[in-house]
Structures are given as C-alpha cells and as structure tokens.
Design a protein around this motif. Structure first.
Motif, short mmCIF file in Angstrom:
data_model
loop_
_atom_site.label_atom_id
_atom_site.label_comp_id
_atom_site.label_asym_id
_atom_site.label_seq_id
_atom_site.Cartn_x
_atom_site.Cartn_y
_atom_site.Cartn_z
N ASN A 159 27.34 -3.95 -4.71
CA ASN A 159 26.31 -3.70 -5.71
C ASN A 159 26.81 -2.76 -6.80
O ASN A 159 26.51 -2.96 -7.98
CB ASN A 159 25.06 -3.12 -5.04
N LYS A 183 20.44 -12.22 -8.47
CA LYS A 183 19.33 -11.28 -8.66
C LYS A 183 19.31 -10.81 -10.11
O LYS A 183 20.32 -10.88 -10.81
CB LYS A 183 19.48 -10.08 -7.72
N LYS A 184 18.15 -10.33 -10.54
CA LYS A 184 18.00 -9.84 -11.90
C LYS A 184 18.19 -8.33 -11.94
O LYS A 184 17.57 -7.60 -11.16
CB LYS A 184 16.63 -10.20 -12.46
N ALA A 185 19.04 -7.87 -12.86
CA ALA A 185 19.21 -6.44 -13.10
C ALA A 185 18.50 -6.13 -14.42
O ALA A 185 18.86 -6.66 -15.47
CB ALA A 185 20.68 -6.07 -13.18
N TYR A 222 17.32 -8.82 -19.13
CA TYR A 222 17.90 -8.65 -17.80
C TYR A 222 19.25 -9.35 -17.77
O TYR A 222 19.56 -10.19 -18.62
CB TYR A 222 16.99 -9.20 -16.70
N ILE A 279 18.15 -3.27 -9.82
CA ILE A 279 18.10 -4.66 -9.35
C ILE A 279 16.75 -4.89 -8.68
O ILE A 279 16.37 -4.15 -7.77
CB ILE A 279 19.25 -4.95 -8.37
N THR A 329 16.74 -1.19 -2.65
CA THR A 329 17.45 -1.76 -3.79
C THR A 329 18.37 -0.69 -4.35
O THR A 329 18.42 0.43 -3.83
CB THR A 329 16.49 -2.28 -4.86
N MET A 337 26.95 -3.72 -10.75
CA MET A 337 26.15 -2.99 -11.73
C MET A 337 27.04 -2.35 -12.79
O MET A 337 26.65 -2.25 -13.96
CB MET A 337 25.27 -1.96 -11.02
#
Length: 324
Positions: free
Chosen positions: A299, A3-5, A272, A125, A111, A303
C-alpha cells in the motif's frame, strides 16, 4: 484488487477565530504530535482516537512520519461476534478472541492514508467499514485543540476536458453501465429475442456492464485526437439522451501527449486515482496470500506512486506551490 485513492488538500486554521495558516506548517505540527503523544510499538506510533460517545475503538498506527511524508493505517473496531474463525481441516467454526470483551481486545477493519509534506495533500484509499479522511481531524483536535483542520476534496472539474481536444490524445478502454437495457441488447447477448416468459422472468431491474478495449495487448481504441474526441462526444450524447439514471457509469481510460494514462469519469465530482492492491502472489501455480506487513508495504508503494503520478494534475487545481 482495484481500489480508489481519493485526495484532499489540508487547510490549517486557528480554532479561535478561523485564521488560516500557511500549509507548510502542517508537517511540523503532525511530527510534533506523533513524537510527543504517539504510543511506541516498536517502530510504530499508535493513537487511540475513539470518540467519547463510542464503545468500539478507532485507532491510528503511524508507520512513517519523518521522511517527507506520513503513512499510517486507520482502523475501526468491529464487534467480536460479527466474525468467526474456522479450521478447514475439521470444518469446525469458532468465535475469535473468546473470553475477551471489546474494550480489551478486538478485530478491526482498516485502510491506509498518506500525507505528502511538500503540498500537505492527504490521500486515503476507500475501504468499507474503515475510518475515513476525518481521522486526521480527530488527531489534531485531540492533541492540538487550538487548531482546526479543513479537508477539501481535490475536484475533478470537467475531468474529461483534461483529455478532450488535447494533442495526440488516445483512449485505451471504455466502461459503461446501462440500467434497463433495450430488448435488442439482450437479443445480441442471449442470441435471440426474449419471449414473453423470459421478459417476465428478467423483469425491469436489469443492468448491463460493458468494457470495450482492444483484443490486442498494448493496442488502444483510438490513437489520435480526432478519433478520441468522437468517442467522447458519442458518450456525452448517450448521457444526454438516456440520462444519468439509466447510463449510471461512463468512463474512459486514456492519455495525451503530456499526461500519463489514467481514468477519466464523466460523472465523478472528486478526483481519484485507481490503485491496484494485490492480495496474493503466485508460487508454483498456487496463490500465496500476503501477510499484514507485506500488504502494508504494498500500500505504501502504491500510494507513493499514485501521488507522484497525480501531483502535476492536483497541485495547480488547489493552487499550491511546493519546495521542489
């Protein structure tokens, strides 16, 4: 699951006249709101941030807020009838939360977001159907309306330049996506030139996705600056020749002597970091899917990692000094 943060610098302004305050005030403001207005659910502080003109709820669950960062889950309610539950032994499907209206109980898509207090940088995210970064604006606006929040995306200004021409640069992989590929490409893939019938069946709405990497683990495509620059120049030339409409995706994954491995996209305007969020683990050859509390911890760890990996890139771009 990759996934893109995305990252945003938070700016704090006076709602009345737009005066900008020092960003170091933002952590104290958030802590004050959470401690004085968050509804306690065990160790979680929960906020209902549903806009007045909407029926379905927007919620924020804050897990951590006084340990140098804020970590929370943002969720958006979906109509209960839009999903079903099923017993896979009997194969019988049934509605969820039958007998409850949406204003009493509901199902939500969610999210996670993360704010590091040293720089007041927000990370979120991306997740379809969940709230976006503006939920932080909603939180401030509702409980401290004398303030206004601006969220400025961290730019990816000439992102590929961060690796181009740099000392001891190397490229691990290349990803490309080409729309309406030339027949010769299909010939290489299918083993022969498509005949008229095949060409008619395939039509003009094809795309080919290519990932190029070494077949050997821990081996890259290039190991020196000259070779890396040649690869980048080749991709740039293809973009110029084909245009962005045809070569829709173009990125490399690489590093330099002074930067760690990450993705460099030729197109993305905003920075990102790709995070890998596993949804299951293997036990005795079987997939065991993580529960909600386990995913929350996964998560958080990802992060934390993505911020620490990106901070040396981000902070100079947004011109922020920290207390470190």
């Amino acid at each position: 699951m990759n996934k893109k943060a995305f990252f945003f610098s938070i700016e704090l302004l006076a709602a009345e006249n737009g005066t900008e305050y020092d960003f170091h005030r933002i952590p104290d403001l958030l802590i004050d709101i959470i401690e004085n207005h968050g509804e306690r659910n065990g160790n979680i502080r929960t906020f209902d941030l549903t806009p007045n003109d909407e029926d379905l709820h927007t919620m924020l669950d804050v897990f951590y807020y006084d340990t140098g960062y804020l970590f929370a889950r943002a969720s958006k309610q979906r109509p209960t009838g839009s999903v079903i539950g099923r017993d896979y032994n009997t194969k019988v499907a049934e509605g969820l939360l039958n007998g409850y209206s949406e204003d009493i109980k509901g199902i939500e898509l969610y999210t996670y977001l993360y704010i590091n207090y040293e720089s007041s940088v927000l990370q979120i995210i991306s997740a379809m159907g969940a709230p976006n970064e503006n939920i932080i604006k909603q939180l401030i606006c509702k409980y401290r309306p004398e303030y206004e929040i601006k969220l400025i995306p961290v730019p990816n200004i000439n992102g590929i330049e961060k690796i181009y021409g740099k000392q001891n640069s190397s490229i691990n992989s290349i990803e490309l996506e080409l729309v309406n590929p030339e027949p010769v490409i299909l010939e290489h893939i299918l083993g022969q030139a498509p005949n008229e019938i095949a060409e008619s069946a395939l039509g003009e709405h094809l795309k080919v996705s290519v990932e190029i990497r070494s077949e050997f683990l821990r081996h890259g495509i290039t190991e020196d600056t000259e070779s890396s620059d040649q690869i980048i120049d080749m991709i740039r030339e293809r973009i110029n020749n084909l245009g962005r409409e045809r070569l829709r995706k173009a990125s490399v994954r690489g590093k330099t002597e002074y930067t760690k491995t990450r993705d460099y996209n030729f197109y993305d305007e905003n920075f990102y970091f790709m995070v890998d969020i596993p949804v299951y683990r293997m036990e005795n050859g079987r997939r065991i899917y993580y529960e909600e509390a386990e995913l929350t911890q996964i998560n958080l760890e990802n992060m934390n990692f993505s911020y620490n990996e990106s901070r040396d890139y981000i902070l100079p771009l947004i011109r922020r000094t920290t207390l470190r």
